[in-house]
Write an enzyme that holds these catalytic residues in place. Structure first.
Site, PDB file in Angstrom:
ATOM      1  N   ASP A  48      -1.328   5.649  -5.224  1.00 43.33           N
ATOM      2  CA  ASP A  48      -1.967   4.720  -4.147  1.00 43.33           C
ATOM      3  C   ASP A  48      -2.342   3.501  -4.653  1.00 43.33           C
ATOM      4  O   ASP A  48      -3.453   3.290  -5.006  1.00 43.33           O
ATOM      5  CB  ASP A  48      -3.215   5.679  -3.460  1.00 43.33           C
ATOM      6  CG  ASP A  48      -3.646   5.037  -2.251  1.00 43.33           C
ATOM      7  OD1 ASP A  48      -4.325   5.625  -1.484  1.00 43.33           O
ATOM      8  OD2 ASP A  48      -2.944   3.924  -1.990  1.00 43.33           O
ATOM      9  N   ASP A  95       0.970  -1.014  -0.061  1.00 49.72           N
ATOM     10  CA  ASP A  95      -0.121   0.071  -0.100  1.00 49.72           C
ATOM     11  C   ASP A  95       1.088   1.209   0.096  1.00 49.72           C
ATOM     12  O   ASP A  95       1.498   1.517   1.034  1.00 49.72           O
ATOM     13  CB  ASP A  95      -0.810   0.066   1.249  1.00 49.72           C
ATOM     14  CG  ASP A  95      -1.769   1.143   1.625  1.00 49.72           C
ATOM     15  OD1 ASP A  95      -2.496   1.297   2.485  1.00 49.72           O
ATOM     16  OD2 ASP A  95      -1.984   1.824   0.396  1.00 49.72           O
TER      17      ASP A  95
HETATM   18  C1  LIG Z   1     -10.299   3.728  -0.005  1.00 50.06           C
HETATM   19  C2  LIG Z   1      -8.983   3.604   0.812  1.00 50.06           C
HETATM   20  N1  LIG Z   1      -8.281   4.886   0.701  1.00 50.06           N
HETATM   21  C3  LIG Z   1      -8.205   5.993   1.445  1.00 50.06           C
HETATM   22  O1  LIG Z   1      -8.923   5.979   2.391  1.00 50.06           O
HETATM   23  C4  LIG Z   1      -7.504   7.138   1.290  1.00 50.06           C
HETATM   24  C5  LIG Z   1      -7.875   8.421   1.425  1.00 50.06           C
HETATM   25  C6  LIG Z   1      -9.058   8.733   1.616  1.00 50.06           C
HETATM   26  C7  LIG Z   1      -9.494   9.888   2.732  1.00 50.06           C
HETATM   27  C8  LIG Z   1     -10.939  10.222   2.684  1.00 50.06           C
HETATM   28  C9  LIG Z   1     -11.975   9.770   1.926  1.00 50.06           C
HETATM   29  C10 LIG Z   1     -11.764   8.689   1.033  1.00 50.06           C
HETATM   30  C11 LIG Z   1     -10.392   8.065   0.941  1.00 50.06           C
HETATM   31  C12 LIG Z   1      -7.065   9.503   1.085  1.00 50.06           C
HETATM   32  S1  LIG Z   1      -5.382   8.475   0.976  1.00 50.06           S
HETATM   33  C13 LIG Z   1      -6.136   6.946   1.037  1.00 50.06           C
HETATM   34  N2  LIG Z   1      -5.453   5.790   0.715  1.00 50.06           N
HETATM   35  C14 LIG Z   1      -5.468   4.844   1.810  1.00 50.06           C
HETATM   36  O2  LIG Z   1      -5.775   5.040   2.941  1.00 50.06           O
HETATM   37  C15 LIG Z   1      -4.545   3.682   1.270  1.00 50.06           C
HETATM   38  N3  LIG Z   1      -4.768   2.556   2.201  1.00 50.06           N
HETATM   39  C16 LIG Z   1      -6.156   1.959   2.213  1.00 50.06           C
HETATM   40  C17 LIG Z   1      -6.096   0.722   3.024  1.00 50.06           C
HETATM   41  C18 LIG Z   1      -7.380   0.146   3.090  1.00 50.06           C
HETATM   42  C19 LIG Z   1      -8.538   0.960   3.495  1.00 50.06           C
HETATM   43  N4  LIG Z   1      -9.663  -0.065   3.177  1.00 50.06           N
HETATM   44  C20 LIG Z   1      -9.267  -1.287   2.635  1.00 50.06           C
HETATM   45  C21 LIG Z   1      -9.930  -2.348   2.470  1.00 50.06           C
HETATM   46  C22 LIG Z   1      -9.382  -3.339   2.105  1.00 50.06           C
HETATM   47  C23 LIG Z   1      -7.818  -3.506   1.764  1.00 50.06           C
HETATM   48  C24 LIG Z   1      -7.235  -2.175   1.900  1.00 50.06           C
HETATM   49  C25 LIG Z   1      -7.851  -0.935   2.611  1.00 50.06           C
END
Ligand SMILES: CCNC(=O)c1c(-c2ccccc2)csc1NC(=O)CNCCc1c[nH]c2ccccc12
Length: 328
Positions: free
Chosen positions: A217, A32
């Site tokens: 990402d 990630d």
């Molecule tokens: C949808 C997941 N991504 C995020 O929430 C995210 C945001 C983000 C911030 C606010 C609203 C929506 C997204 C910014 S950077 C960013 N990127 C991360 O956070 C990268 N890590 C995601 C890990 C992750 C979150 N939920 C999962 C479910 C399955 C596998 C992996 C995951």
């Protein structure tokens, strides 16, 4: 040293899972570049939160507890996890960190329990956003980078079969043409860069605006762009609409989807239309779009939908970080 590891797509390319050896165990982790914690399912968790995942054995000989260290992480989609911290040997396809912080979960949210293909995450963003207290720990890449042949890692994500991550070298068989590098702004802890104009479909440039600041990402499945670009895209998809119940743009699964070309570092990268059909919604033969609006996030996310279309190089060989993209 160098490392090479397969990146296996989950259903609908929701995430990419890679085998990692921790001590004498092999766990399958979601690499990630959008977060900076290496956390794993563990024997410390209640069985109600485990659904077939492999648990890191905190009692194994090589695991050394870091007393007083804890961690708690929450992601923008509302998911999260928390636990305690161990040090152990971590080997990713031959690249080995002899003493890497391994964050053993004591609790995870339901999104992770139901993600049965993943035993945890391996963060590859910058260590400045590691969530361990009282002292943030280094990511696997930061731990090993000085011992790598070159201080970089690459991501080659594929749709219908295994892709790969490499550590310490660029695999020239993975791309065509040249690599376009652009400066990285890591002030928020992400692999941030600036994206330029966009074009919907193969026609001439029909974009009005530019995309602006974005992050690369691998941990986010979809591509989240500014509203103007997203509306411009779906105006070319017959039958598409924004569904508040589904929480995004949907369209008839039979719709033909245009490509999207994005300019980065002065080079146009083409995302084929097929990348934008993410998954069936489960109702009315409609499908959920792989391109969604970035409202509420505050910045643009180039997630797996984009990264599947390119070879990406996350590069710290120049002192200040840079990111490279090449067509594949
Ligand atoms: C949808 C997941 N991504 C995020 O929430 C995210 C945001 C983000 C911030 C606010 C609203 C929506 C997204 C910014 S950077 C960013 N990127 C991360 O956070 C990268 N890590 C995601 C890990 C992750 C979150 N939920 C999962 C479910 C399955 C596998 C992996 C995951």
């Amino acid at each position: 040293q160098t490392g090479t590891v397969a990146a296996n797509p989950e259903q609908y390319d929701q995430a990419y899972i890679c085998p990692v050896t921790i001590g004498s165990q092999t766990l399958h982790l979601d690499f990630d570049t959008g977060s900076s914690d290496l956390w794993v399912f563990s024997n410390l968790m209640p069985s109600s939160e485990v659904d077939g995942q492999t648990e890191f054995n905190t009692n194994s000989a090589g695991a050394t507890k870091k007393d007083g260290y804890t961690w708690s992480i929450s992601y923008g989609d509302g998911s999260g996890a928390s636990g305690v911290v161990y040090a152990d040997t971590v080997n990713v396809g031959g690249a080995t960190a002899t003493s890497q912080a391994v964050e053993a979960a004591t609790s995870v949210s339901s999104e992770f329990t139901s993600d049965t293909g993943s035993d945890g995450l391996l963060g590859l963003a910058f260590s400045s956003i590691n969530q361990v207290k009282p002292t943030p720990q280094t990511t696997f890449f930061d731990t090993v980078k000085s011992s790598l042949e070159a201080e970089l890692f690459t991501a080659d994500l594929q749709s219908n079969g295994p892709g790969s991550y490499t550590f310490g070298y660029i695999d020239s068989s993975k791309y065509t043409g040249s690599i376009t590098y652009t400066a990285v702004d890591n002030s928020q802890g992400f692999w941030g860069f600036t994206a330029g104009g966009y074009t919907v479909g193969g026609g001439g440039s029909n974009s009005t605006g530019t995309i602006g600041s974005a992050i690369a990402d691998t941990g986010t499945s979809l591509m989240y762009l500014p509203t103007a670009a997203v509306q411009s895209y779906y105006s070319q998809v017959s039958g598409s609409s924004y569904s508040s119940s589904q929480g995004g743009y949907i369209f008839p699964c039979s719709a033909s989807l245009p490509s999207l070309t994005v300019s980065i570092g002065g080079h146009g990268f083409v995302v084929p239309g097929s990348n934008f059909n993410y998954s069936p919604t489960g109702s009315g033969n409609t499908c959920f779009g792989g391109l969604q609006e970035n409202t509420g996030i505050g910045f643009t996310i180039f997630g797996d939908v984009f990264l599947r279309a390119v070879y990406a190089i996350f590069d710290e060989t120049q002192g200040s970080p840079r990111i490279g993209f090449a067509a594949q």
